[in-house]
Write a protein that holds these residues in place. Structure first.
Motif, PDB file in Angstrom:
ATOM      1  N   ALA A  97      -7.348 108.963  55.615  1.00  0.00           N
ATOM      2  CA  ALA A  97      -6.112 108.674  55.118  1.00  0.00           C
ATOM      3  C   ALA A  97      -5.109 110.312  55.155  1.00  0.00           C
ATOM      4  O   ALA A  97      -5.756 110.965  55.005  1.00  0.00           O
ATOM      5  N   GLY A  98      -3.688 110.312  54.546  1.00  0.00           N
ATOM      6  CA  GLY A  98      -2.571 111.116  54.207  1.00  0.00           C
ATOM      7  C   GLY A  98      -1.425 111.228  53.656  1.00  0.00           C
ATOM      8  O   GLY A  98      -1.278 109.227  53.370  1.00  0.00           O
ATOM      9  N   SER A  99      -0.535 111.898  53.897  1.00  0.00           N
ATOM     10  CA  SER A  99       0.604 112.079  53.537  1.00  0.00           C
ATOM     11  C   SER A  99       1.392 112.757  53.351  1.00  0.00           C
ATOM     12  O   SER A  99       1.039 114.660  54.523  1.00  0.00           O
ATOM     13  N   GLN A 156      12.459 123.289  60.326  1.00  0.00           N
ATOM     14  CA  GLN A 156      11.360 122.645  59.437  1.00  0.00           C
ATOM     15  C   GLN A 156      11.443 121.240  59.161  1.00  0.00           C
ATOM     16  O   GLN A 156      12.721 120.551  58.709  1.00  0.00           O
ATOM     17  N   LEU A 157      10.964 119.989  59.409  1.00  0.00           N
ATOM     18  CA  LEU A 157      10.834 119.043  59.150  1.00  0.00           C
ATOM     19  C   LEU A 157      10.218 118.318  58.193  1.00  0.00           C
ATOM     20  O   LEU A 157      10.461 117.454  57.436  1.00  0.00           O
ATOM     21  N   VAL A 158       9.208 118.729  58.371  1.00  0.00           N
ATOM     22  CA  VAL A 158       7.754 118.324  58.139  1.00  0.00           C
ATOM     23  C   VAL A 158       7.151 118.811  57.068  1.00  0.00           C
ATOM     24  O   VAL A 158       7.092 120.224  57.013  1.00  0.00           O
ATOM     25  N   PHE A 159       6.881 118.443  56.429  1.00  0.00           N
ATOM     26  CA  PHE A 159       6.888 119.195  54.917  1.00  0.00           C
ATOM     27  C   PHE A 159       5.075 118.905  53.713  1.00  0.00           C
ATOM     28  O   PHE A 159       5.175 117.453  53.833  1.00  0.00           O
ATOM     29  N   ASP A 160       4.875 119.438  52.914  1.00  0.00           N
ATOM     30  CA  ASP A 160       3.133 118.933  52.296  1.00  0.00           C
ATOM     31  C   ASP A 160       2.279 117.911  53.327  1.00  0.00           C
ATOM     32  O   ASP A 160       1.994 116.658  52.433  1.00  0.00           O
ATOM     33  N   GLU A 161       1.775 118.228  54.347  1.00  0.00           N
ATOM     34  CA  GLU A 161       1.462 117.208  54.633  1.00  0.00           C
ATOM     35  C   GLU A 161      -0.118 117.565  54.437  1.00  0.00           C
ATOM     36  O   GLU A 161      -0.642 118.467  54.098  1.00  0.00           O
ATOM     37  N   THR A 162      -0.891 116.825  54.340  1.00  0.00           N
ATOM     38  CA  THR A 162      -2.643 116.278  53.659  1.00  0.00           C
ATOM     39  C   THR A 162      -2.990 115.851  54.704  1.00  0.00           C
ATOM     40  O   THR A 162      -2.799 114.576  55.902  1.00  0.00           O
ATOM     41  N   GLY A 163      -4.271 116.127  53.755  1.00  0.00           N
ATOM     42  CA  GLY A 163      -5.509 114.637  55.096  1.00  0.00           C
ATOM     43  C   GLY A 163      -6.126 113.663  54.243  1.00  0.00           C
ATOM     44  O   GLY A 163      -6.720 113.295  55.044  1.00  0.00           O
ATOM     45  N   VAL A 218       6.826 104.568  59.540  1.00  0.00           N
ATOM     46  CA  VAL A 218       5.494 104.562  60.741  1.00  0.00           C
ATOM     47  C   VAL A 218       4.845 104.156  60.224  1.00  0.00           C
ATOM     48  O   VAL A 218       3.271 103.657  60.477  1.00  0.00           O
ATOM     49  N   THR A 219       4.007 105.264  59.602  1.00  0.00           N
ATOM     50  CA  THR A 219       2.602 105.731  59.357  1.00  0.00           C
ATOM     51  C   THR A 219       2.488 104.758  58.045  1.00  0.00           C
ATOM     52  O   THR A 219       0.668 104.505  57.927  1.00  0.00           O
ATOM     53  N   GLU A 246       3.129 107.634  53.380  1.00  0.00           N
ATOM     54  CA  GLU A 246       1.286 108.104  52.683  1.00  0.00           C
ATOM     55  C   GLU A 246       0.958 106.988  53.802  1.00  0.00           C
ATOM     56  O   GLU A 246       1.053 106.335  53.792  1.00  0.00           O
ATOM     57  N   TRP A 247      -0.451 107.237  54.170  1.00  0.00           N
ATOM     58  CA  TRP A 247      -1.178 105.862  55.194  1.00  0.00           C
ATOM     59  C   TRP A 247      -2.566 106.558  54.457  1.00  0.00           C
ATOM     60  O   TRP A 247      -3.731 107.070  53.866  1.00  0.00           O
ATOM     61  N   LYS A 248      -3.687 105.375  54.763  1.00  0.00           N
ATOM     62  CA  LYS A 248      -5.014 104.381  55.091  1.00  0.00           C
ATOM     63  C   LYS A 248      -5.344 104.118  55.487  1.00  0.00           C
ATOM     64  O   LYS A 248      -4.433 103.549  56.736  1.00  0.00           O
TER      65      LYS A 248
END
Length: 948
Positions: free
Chosen positions: A534-536, A351-358, A169-170, A523-525
């Motif tokens: 923005a993040g991923s 764990q499901l979510v990895f490498d989350e950035t801002g 979705v993101t 990834e999203w903007k």
């Protein structure tokens, strides 16, 4: 500039091309031939808020600036809401004030628009609700028209949901917390690759003539969707959300609305099946709670207490089938073998979510295929699918609690032997939550081999899923019998090195195999509807041949992974055969033929059928045949001796119980269902199917209607449903026994006595949560309701935690929360609301039966399936009474702002608002709040006077 201000500014700028954003004019095609209708004007239905879920850019701007809404987007919500204050005065002549006519066809003076998207199909829209009536001269034309009409009404919603089912979705709609929660939930449940989606299509196409026909229908349906997309894009009357999310330029029209593919239909079917058609899968939490009780009380007493809480086959629980027959399924054996109980304190969520950035690292959303990349150890847990899909453009609205169990829908059906007319009467429908636009869509389909009208999930509407045929109607409730098991797979290292809980290999029948990983990199903007930076991140599902990994733990010091094995995994599309039959007048012409069609649905649903002569019930689902020594409620060791009978790990096929072993019935005196127990002998997959369950509210009312030779009609059966729908289950079924305990001695404290009298007056008046008068936004007995809302969490904790101990008490609340009130899912402390309020569906999940059994035990009543020695106050009546009075006084001191803490929709302390129903936006058009009512979202009222 705020998010809303930026969005309004952009939409207003886009309005300069508003003259182009208009749907094509109607065409004057000939009226389609009439279809024989045996309902005689006695079929009605309603689905809020309205049929139209699309809004052009100009319509979005008008809504943001002036509060207006597109035509037919809100013309059913008023009817729906008005039943609460109006049900007591309902008459046969006024049913149409609360429900729309569900007859076939459109009278000529009610035609709003008639057009032909291609030569072999005509679509007629009615003036009252804008529902599409699709008439195909060919079967392909009928399916094409269904796709075209659904895209006209719900295109952006369909687009969001196909991406939710893929866990993406993101990239499409932005990185708001709600969007991330949505994609994570569904990805965790059905982490399919594109190849696996295609495999499901191929599998169905090989299921004989009906399978081939289903595939042809689906392809024609997709053609209709894509034809609308092409026309709307080039004509510039597509949903304005595509501009707001940056997919199409408002001025130049540059961009793309991606066409729908066959695999999108599989994704949508998987999403629906996972959300509404499964049961079980809570075995790890069960094991932890059971272990804590054994540690607290010892094995014998601990098991007694666990079985009372578990209420697996509670003899006091009401059942939909009550004709004396039993249908044993998924019952725990006396001496189970192979249980895989974790070491205390060793369980962690996968764990499901990895490498989350801002911030994003690329300009475009990532669409790379599934990967086998090993993830680093970071935070992030698997989340269950969301019931309340908080969505696009919501201003600061918190996402839903995705751990909330899903329980939907109700049904009331009375055989002709007990009705005024001699014909069966039914009031039934699914509770799918409240959304803007609604997840369901209405339609009539008429063509070769298809004749139906009713509701379908948008994007799956080439058949009517719930509705009526020429001389019969059908509906469903979520059954949730156990078709999901948890296996403990021992972890290993292929090179003989050390093994840890994080190891990515597991033992399968003696081999050390690598876990398969399915990955989404999102990834999203920032876009116009979202202030999120923005993040991923990456979503990674670890899969074994026993299904996706949900937890890690140790057993006897050895690292294991717990996996979820679901009988419908890789088979969500198989149900299409049953739905095809529901729509085929040659396939369904009797109660028995309907039951046989329902048996072709592999989701866990309770199906209800009514025609002019008969009623019928059938519980569908791919019910597994397990080894007799396996306890389905606990995790099982991954050994061939404990696997499903006939299980093929390559296809996930297994041996399933035959038709006759599914709970079923024809022409029972009456049927009710509110996600309660299906039949005696059928084990409950969850803890709520016990002595007190919300189905009691329906069962008692219908029994009263037919008692002493009473006769039922559409009016009093609708009134029974509506009356139950505004009743607080605790007030009707538990509070009288609590008062009996308190009344066992005089209440000397005047303040406490006044509180008791408040509660006594409320329950004596019916225990309703209803306004003093329509529109007052003030409950009658408001103080008593607030007192109960504050008291219940304190009461349950005071009643059970001292005896159970904190560890066991908290473990049991992880299995099932203690309360599901309209204003939130409180779980033990004032102000601690877990779960999403504003969703209507209430009082399914909670310790209602457990409280009742224990309190009646304290009173000395005979309690079948109780705790043995009661827990409240150590089983001593005066001590338990003191617990009730102490917690009642504490509740009276809780400020309203804590009981109703407020959220983005309501101010703290606003009781009516805290209960109110909010249509969660998946797009740019919002709806006004309406009064709480505990009833289906889509609902039919039917009584057929004639039969073919």
């Amino acid at each position: 500039m705020s998010r809303r201000q930026r969005l309004v500014a952009a939409l207003s700028a886009g309005a300069v091309v508003g003259s182009l954003l208009i749907a094509p004019a109607s065409t004057a095609d000939p009226a389609p031939p009439p279809v024989e209708d045996y309902c005689g004007g006695q079929c009605h239905h309603v689905l809020p808020p309205g049929q139209n879920g699309n809004a052009t850019l100009v319509e979005l701007a008008a809504h943001m600036l002036f509060g207006t809404r597109p035509k037919h987007s809100d013309d059913q919500i008023g009817k729906y809401e008005s039943l609460v204050p109006g049900y007591k005065e309902l008459t046969t002549g006024t049913i149409g004030e609360f429900f729309n006519d569900n007859s076939f066809g459109v009278p000529e003076d009610q035609v709003e628009r008639r057009y032909q998207p291609r030569s072999d199909v005509t679509i007629v829209r009615d003036k009252k609700a804008g529902i599409p009536h699709v008439y195909g001269t060919t079967r392909a034309g009928t399916a094409f028209g269904a796709g075209f009409a659904t895209a006209e009404d719900k295109l952006f919603l369909m687009d969001v949901m196909r991406r939710a089912g893929r866990g993406q979705v993101t990239p499409f709609a932005g990185g708001a917390e709600a969007n991330r929660a949505l994609e994570q939930g569904f990805f965790a449940t059905s982490p399919y690759t594109e190849e696996e989606l295609w495999a499901q299509i191929i599998n169905v196409s090989q299921q004989g003539e009906r399978g081939r026909q289903a595939l042809a229908d689906a392809y024609a349906y997709l053609e209709g969707i894509n034809a609308y997309i092409a026309q709307a894009y080039h004509g510039r009357y597509f949903p304005g959300e595509y501009v707001a999310t940056g997919h199409v330029d408002a001025i130049t029209n540059e961009g793309e609305i991606e066409p729908f593919r066959p695999t999108d239909l599989v994704v949508l079917a998987s999403l629906v099946g996972a959300q509404f058609g499964g049961g079980g899968g809570n075995e790890v939490q069960n094991a932890v709670a059971r272990m804590a009780l054994h540690e607290r009380f010892g094995p014998q007493r601990g098991e007694e207490v666990w079985r009372a809480f578990r209420a697996e086959n509670d003899p006091e629980a009401i059942s939909t089938v009550h004709d004396g027959r039993s249908f044993p399924y998924a019952v725990s054996p006396e001496n189970p073998q192979g249980a895989a109980t974790p070491d205390p304190g060793s369980v962690t969520a996968q764990q499901l979510v990895f490498d989350e950035t801002g911030s994003a690292t690329r300009d475009e959303p990532d669409t790379q295929p599934d990967s086998a990349t090993k993830p680093p150890a970071q935070a992030g847990e698997i989340r269950d699918p969301a019931e309340a899909l908080r969505g696009i453009f919501d201003d600061g609205v918190a996402p839903p609690d995705l751990s909330r169990p899903r329980g939907m829908s109700n049904a009331l059906m009375v055989s002709g032997a007990h009705t005024e007319s001699g014909h069966p009467v039914a009031v039934f429908g699914p509770q799918t939550g409240y959304f803007a636009p609604q997840l369901l869509t209405l339609q009539e389909l008429q063509g070769p081999g298809i004749s139906s009208k009713g509701a379908s999930f948008a994007g799956l509407s080439f058949y009517t899923l719930l509705g009526r045929g020429q001389d019969y109607a059908w509906s469903a409730t979520t059954a949730a019998q156990d078709i999901i098991d948890t296996y403990a797979v021992e972890l290993c290292d292929p090179d003989g090195g050390p093994v840890t809980k994080e190891s990515d290999h597991y033992l399968f029948r003696g081999e050390c195999l690598p876990m398969r990983t399915v990955e989404r990199t999102n990834e999203w903007k920032p876009n116009l509807g979202d202030d999120t930076p923005a993040g991923s991140y990456r979503l990674v599902s670890f899969r074994t041949r026993y299904g996706p990994v949900t937890h890690r733990a140790t057993i006897g010091g050895k690292p294991v992974a717990y996996t979820t094995a679901r009988s419908t995994f890789m088979h969500e599309v198989d149900s299409i055969i049953g739905f095809q039959k529901f729509n085929d007048p040659s396939a369904v012409n009797s109660a028995e033929s309907f039951q046989r069609a329902a048996h072709d649905v592999n989701y866990t649903f309770n199906w209800f059928y009514a025609d002019a002569n008969d009623t019928a019930y059938f519980n569908s689902g791919d019910n597994l045949v397990r080894p007799a020594n396996v306890d389905p409620s606990l995790p099982v060791v991954s050994d061939p001796a404990f696997e499903w009978k006939g299980w093929d790990p390559a296809t996930n096929n297994a041996e399933y119980t035959p038709f006759e072993q599914h709970p079923n019935s024809v022409n029972q005196d009456y049927y009710i269902s509110w996600n309660n127990k299906q039949a005696p002998g059928t084990s409950a997959a969850k803890l709520e199917m016990t002595a007190v369950q919300r189905g009691d509210l329906l069962d008692g009312r219908v029994r009263d209607l037919i008692a002493g030779g009473g006769k039922v009609d559409r009016v009093n059966l609708t009134q029974a449903m509506a009356d139950a729908g505004v009743t607080d289950l605790r007030a009707e079924r538990v509070l009288p026994d609590l008062l009996r305990v308190i009344d066992s001695a005089p209440v000397d404290d005047p303040g406490a006595a006044a509180l008791v009298e408040q509660l006594r007056g409320w329950t004596a008046d019916g225990g309703k949560r209803a306004e003093t008068k329509p529109g007052s936004r003030q409950y009658a007995h408001a103080e008593a309701i607030e007192l109960m809302d504050a008291w219940w969490p304190l009461l349950v904790r005071g009643q059970f935690e001292p005896a159970l101990g904190t560890a066991a008490y908290r473990a049991l609340t992880d299995v099932m929360g203690i309360n599901e009130s309209p204003s939130g899912w409180q779980n033990g402390e004032p102000g601690l609301h877990v779960g999403q309020g504003h969703q209507g569906s209430a009082f399914q999940h909670g310790w209602f039966g457990q409280v009742s059994k224990d309190i009646r035990g304290v009173l000395g009543d005979p309690v079948d399936g109780g705790f043995g020695q009661p827990l409240c106050g150590g089983g001593d009546l005066p001590s338990c009474r003191q617990v009730l009075l102490d917690t009642l006084r504490q509740a009276a001191a809780v400020p309203a702002e804590e009981t109703y803490p407020g959220d983005a929709d309501c101010e703290p302390g606003d009781q009516w608002c805290a209960d109110s129903l909010v249509h969660n936006k998946i797009g740019g058009i919002g709806q006004d709040k309406i009064s709480w009512q505990n009833r289906p979202t889509y609902q039919q009222v039917v009584e057929f006077p004639a039969h073919r």
